[in-house]
Design a protein around this motif. Structure first.
Motif, PDB file in Angstrom:
ATOM      1  N   ALA A   1      31.804 -19.610  46.479  1.00  0.00           N
ATOM      2  CA  ALA A   1      31.341 -18.906  45.275  1.00  0.00           C
ATOM      3  C   ALA A   1      31.118 -17.428  45.568  1.00  0.00           C
ATOM      4  O   ALA A   1      29.989 -16.940  45.523  1.00  0.00           O
ATOM      5  CB  ALA A   1      30.063 -19.558  44.760  1.00  0.00           C
ATOM      6  N   PRO A   2      32.187 -16.690  45.848  1.00  0.00           N
ATOM      7  CA  PRO A   2      31.998 -15.282  46.218  1.00  0.00           C
ATOM      8  C   PRO A   2      31.360 -14.432  45.111  1.00  0.00           C
ATOM      9  O   PRO A   2      30.580 -13.534  45.408  1.00  0.00           O
ATOM     10  CB  PRO A   2      33.410 -14.791  46.553  1.00  0.00           C
ATOM     11  CG  PRO A   2      34.335 -15.805  45.970  1.00  0.00           C
ATOM     12  CD  PRO A   2      33.589 -17.095  45.892  1.00  0.00           C
ATOM     13  N   GLY A   3      31.648 -14.722  43.857  1.00  0.00           N
ATOM     14  CA  GLY A   3      31.035 -13.951  42.764  1.00  0.00           C
ATOM     15  C   GLY A   3      29.528 -14.126  42.738  1.00  0.00           C
ATOM     16  O   GLY A   3      28.776 -13.148  42.653  1.00  0.00           O
TER      17      GLY A   3
ATOM     18  N   PHE B   1      24.001 -12.361  44.437  1.00  0.00           N
ATOM     19  CA  PHE B   1      22.861 -12.670  45.306  1.00  0.00           C
ATOM     20  C   PHE B   1      22.644 -11.538  46.307  1.00  0.00           C
ATOM     21  O   PHE B   1      21.527 -11.049  46.490  1.00  0.00           O
ATOM     22  CB  PHE B   1      23.136 -14.000  46.024  1.00  0.00           C
ATOM     23  CG  PHE B   1      22.142 -14.366  47.089  1.00  0.00           C
ATOM     24  CD1 PHE B   1      20.847 -14.756  46.756  1.00  0.00           C
ATOM     25  CD2 PHE B   1      22.505 -14.350  48.428  1.00  0.00           C
ATOM     26  CE1 PHE B   1      19.942 -15.113  47.743  1.00  0.00           C
ATOM     27  CE2 PHE B   1      21.610 -14.704  49.421  1.00  0.00           C
ATOM     28  CZ  PHE B   1      20.321 -15.083  49.078  1.00  0.00           C
ATOM     29  N   HIS B   2      23.717 -11.094  46.943  1.00  0.00           N
ATOM     30  CA  HIS B   2      23.655 -10.003  47.922  1.00  0.00           C
ATOM     31  C   HIS B   2      23.095  -8.734  47.287  1.00  0.00           C
ATOM     32  O   HIS B   2      22.203  -8.087  47.852  1.00  0.00           O
ATOM     33  CB  HIS B   2      25.052  -9.759  48.497  1.00  0.00           C
ATOM     34  CG  HIS B   2      25.106  -8.696  49.528  1.00  0.00           C
ATOM     35  ND1 HIS B   2      25.357  -7.372  49.216  1.00  0.00           N
ATOM     36  CD2 HIS B   2      24.933  -8.746  50.862  1.00  0.00           C
ATOM     37  CE1 HIS B   2      25.336  -6.656  50.322  1.00  0.00           C
ATOM     38  NE2 HIS B   2      25.083  -7.461  51.336  1.00  0.00           N
ATOM     39  N   ASP B   3      23.603  -8.395  46.119  1.00  0.00           N
ATOM     40  CA  ASP B   3      23.129  -7.195  45.422  1.00  0.00           C
ATOM     41  C   ASP B   3      21.643  -7.309  45.076  1.00  0.00           C
ATOM     42  O   ASP B   3      20.893  -6.341  45.207  1.00  0.00           O
ATOM     43  CB  ASP B   3      23.942  -6.942  44.147  1.00  0.00           C
ATOM     44  CG  ASP B   3      25.375  -6.542  44.432  1.00  0.00           C
ATOM     45  OD1 ASP B   3      25.708  -6.217  45.601  1.00  0.00           O
ATOM     46  OD2 ASP B   3      26.191  -6.577  43.472  1.00  0.00           O
TER      47      ASP B   3
ATOM     48  N   ARG C   1      20.569 -11.085  58.058  1.00  0.00           N
ATOM     49  CA  ARG C   1      21.663 -10.757  58.972  1.00  0.00           C
ATOM     50  C   ARG C   1      22.772 -11.803  58.872  1.00  0.00           C
ATOM     51  O   ARG C   1      23.957 -11.463  58.900  1.00  0.00           O
ATOM     52  CB  ARG C   1      21.140 -10.644  60.406  1.00  0.00           C
ATOM     53  CG  ARG C   1      20.273  -9.410  60.630  1.00  0.00           C
ATOM     54  CD  ARG C   1      19.922  -9.203  62.087  1.00  0.00           C
ATOM     55  NE  ARG C   1      19.123 -10.277  62.651  1.00  0.00           N
ATOM     56  CZ  ARG C   1      17.794 -10.340  62.595  1.00  0.00           C
ATOM     57  NH1 ARG C   1      17.099  -9.381  61.986  1.00  0.00           N
ATOM     58  NH2 ARG C   1      17.139 -11.337  63.153  1.00  0.00           N
ATOM     59  N   SER C   2      22.403 -13.054  58.734  1.00  0.00           N
ATOM     60  CA  SER C   2      23.411 -14.109  58.597  1.00  0.00           C
ATOM     61  C   SER C   2      24.194 -13.958  57.295  1.00  0.00           C
ATOM     62  O   SER C   2      25.411 -14.182  57.271  1.00  0.00           O
ATOM     63  CB  SER C   2      22.768 -15.492  58.676  1.00  0.00           C
ATOM     64  OG  SER C   2      22.317 -15.736  59.990  1.00  0.00           O
ATOM     65  N   GLN C   3      23.524 -13.568  56.237  1.00  0.00           N
ATOM     66  CA  GLN C   3      24.229 -13.322  54.980  1.00  0.00           C
ATOM     67  C   GLN C   3      25.209 -12.157  55.141  1.00  0.00           C
ATOM     68  O   GLN C   3      26.348 -12.224  54.658  1.00  0.00           O
ATOM     69  CB  GLN C   3      23.239 -13.034  53.840  1.00  0.00           C
ATOM     70  CG  GLN C   3      22.478 -14.244  53.376  1.00  0.00           C
ATOM     71  CD  GLN C   3      23.352 -15.298  52.740  1.00  0.00           C
ATOM     72  OE1 GLN C   3      24.401 -15.003  52.132  1.00  0.00           O
ATOM     73  NE2 GLN C   3      22.964 -16.552  52.872  1.00  0.00           N
ATOM     74  N   GLN C   4      24.770 -11.114  55.828  1.00  0.00           N
ATOM     75  CA  GLN C   4      25.649  -9.966  56.059  1.00  0.00           C
ATOM     76  C   GLN C   4      26.868 -10.381  56.891  1.00  0.00           C
ATOM     77  O   GLN C   4      27.995  -9.994  56.588  1.00  0.00           O
ATOM     78  CB  GLN C   4      24.881  -8.857  56.789  1.00  0.00           C
ATOM     79  CG  GLN C   4      23.768  -8.242  55.976  1.00  0.00           C
ATOM     80  CD  GLN C   4      24.316  -7.306  54.935  1.00  0.00           C
ATOM     81  OE1 GLN C   4      24.712  -7.729  53.860  1.00  0.00           O
ATOM     82  NE2 GLN C   4      24.351  -6.042  55.249  1.00  0.00           N
TER      83      GLN C   4
ATOM     84  N   LEU D   1      32.588 -11.966  57.536  1.00  0.00           N
ATOM     85  CA  LEU D   1      33.559 -12.920  58.080  1.00  0.00           C
ATOM     86  C   LEU D   1      34.485 -13.490  57.013  1.00  0.00           C
ATOM     87  O   LEU D   1      35.635 -13.830  57.300  1.00  0.00           O
ATOM     88  CB  LEU D   1      32.846 -14.068  58.800  1.00  0.00           C
ATOM     89  CG  LEU D   1      32.193 -13.735  60.134  1.00  0.00           C
ATOM     90  CD1 LEU D   1      31.388 -14.928  60.640  1.00  0.00           C
ATOM     91  CD2 LEU D   1      33.233 -13.302  61.160  1.00  0.00           C
ATOM     92  N   THR D   2      33.989 -13.600  55.790  1.00  0.00           N
ATOM     93  CA  THR D   2      34.794 -14.160  54.711  1.00  0.00           C
ATOM     94  C   THR D   2      35.566 -13.099  53.934  1.00  0.00           C
ATOM     95  O   THR D   2      36.239 -13.407  52.948  1.00  0.00           O
ATOM     96  CB  THR D   2      33.924 -14.985  53.741  1.00  0.00           C
ATOM     97  OG1 THR D   2      32.894 -14.148  53.214  1.00  0.00           O
ATOM     98  CG2 THR D   2      33.331 -16.204  54.452  1.00  0.00           C
ATOM     99  N   GLY D   3      35.458 -11.842  54.366  1.00  0.00           N
ATOM    100  CA  GLY D   3      36.242 -10.773  53.764  1.00  0.00           C
ATOM    101  C   GLY D   3      35.692 -10.225  52.460  1.00  0.00           C
ATOM    102  O   GLY D   3      36.430  -9.637  51.668  1.00  0.00           O
ATOM    103  N   HIS D   4      34.384 -10.362  52.237  1.00  0.00           N
ATOM    104  CA  HIS D   4      33.798  -9.903  50.981  1.00  0.00           C
ATOM    105  C   HIS D   4      32.949  -8.645  51.133  1.00  0.00           C
ATOM    106  O   HIS D   4      32.241  -8.259  50.192  1.00  0.00           O
ATOM    107  CB  HIS D   4      32.971 -11.029  50.351  1.00  0.00           C
ATOM    108  CG  HIS D   4      33.809 -12.195  49.974  1.00  0.00           C
ATOM    109  ND1 HIS D   4      34.676 -12.178  48.910  1.00  0.00           N
ATOM    110  CD2 HIS D   4      33.958 -13.407  50.554  1.00  0.00           C
ATOM    111  CE1 HIS D   4      35.308 -13.330  48.835  1.00  0.00           C
ATOM    112  NE2 HIS D   4      34.894 -14.097  49.825  1.00  0.00           N
ATOM    113  N   GLY D   5      32.989  -8.023  52.287  1.00  0.00           N
ATOM    114  CA  GLY D   5      32.243  -6.793  52.503  1.00  0.00           C
ATOM    115  C   GLY D   5      32.147  -6.490  53.978  1.00  0.00           C
ATOM    116  O   GLY D   5      32.572  -7.288  54.820  1.00  0.00           O
ATOM    117  N   ILE D   6      31.612  -5.345  54.269  1.00  0.00           N
ATOM    118  CA  ILE D   6      31.457  -4.899  55.654  1.00  0.00           C
ATOM    119  C   ILE D   6      29.980  -4.892  55.994  1.00  0.00           C
ATOM    120  O   ILE D   6      29.149  -4.426  55.212  1.00  0.00           O
ATOM    121  CB  ILE D   6      32.051  -3.485  55.834  1.00  0.00           C
ATOM    122  CG1 ILE D   6      33.561  -3.526  55.566  1.00  0.00           C
ATOM    123  CG2 ILE D   6      31.761  -2.955  57.232  1.00  0.00           C
ATOM    124  CD1 ILE D   6      34.189  -2.152  55.512  1.00  0.00           C
TER     125      ILE D   6
END
Length: 175
Positions: free
Chosen positions: A102-104, A109-111, A130-133, A138-143
């Motif tokens: 569920a990347p969206g 959630f991240h925001d 840190r694990s969320q980051q 790792l899944t290619g959804h941000g740096i």
């Protein structure tokens, strides 16, 4: 050519174009991102994740062997004698799964967590954040950007080292 990784016999190192500070499968990548006590766990998880993804995308014998080698680290961290490390590994596993499924929702959630942190509210523990980051990256959804303050990183690593020397497995955050 691959050679055994001296820090983890289940892994091999090869000739790569990436340096240790730009390769998420190397502990030094996390120097400015996490306490020293987490560096190897996070590097091993990135290695495991990459080997797993590579094998499922291209199930050759060579990729299968790399994945099997990486599963040694998974077993070590997931079922090892350190329950705190096992919990961190499992949380990271679950976070990666969430980001893949569920990347969206995870981006929202991240925001929200970033907004909460900016407002002084910690909805996640520092190691969960840190694990969320890491999962996001790792899944290619941000740096996952390194900490910009070397003072913050130095104090984070110093606290983790002092806690480990005193027999505590905490990352320096009050819970």
């Amino acid at each position: 050519m691959s050679t055994p990784d001296p820090t983890n016999p289940a892994r091999t190192t090869g000739d790569t174009a990436m340096s240790d500070t730009t390769d998420p499968t190397q502990p030094s990548y996390y120097t400015d991102r996490a306490p020293a006590a987490e560096h190897q766990l996070r590097a091993d998880f990135a290695h495991y994740h990459q080997a797993r993804e590579t094998y499922f995308a291209d199930p050759t014998e060579e990729n299968e062997q790399r994945f099997e080698d990486a599963r040694t680290a998974d077993g070590h961290w997931r079922h090892g004698p350190d329950p705190v490390a096992s919990h961190k590994w499992q949380y990271l596993w679950d976070a990666v799964d969430d980001w893949k499924r569920a990347p969206g929702a995870m981006n929202r959630f991240h925001d929200q967590i970033q907004t909460d942190l900016a407002d002084g509210y910690e909805g996640l523990s520092p190691d969960e954040w840190r694990s969320q980051q890491q999962a996001r990256e790792l899944t290619g959804h941000g740096i996952w950007e390194p900490e910009t303050s070397s003072t913050t990183t130095a104090s984070m690593n110093a606290f983790a080292t002092a806690a480990a020397e005193q027999g505590h497995e905490r990352d320096g955050a009050d819970r």
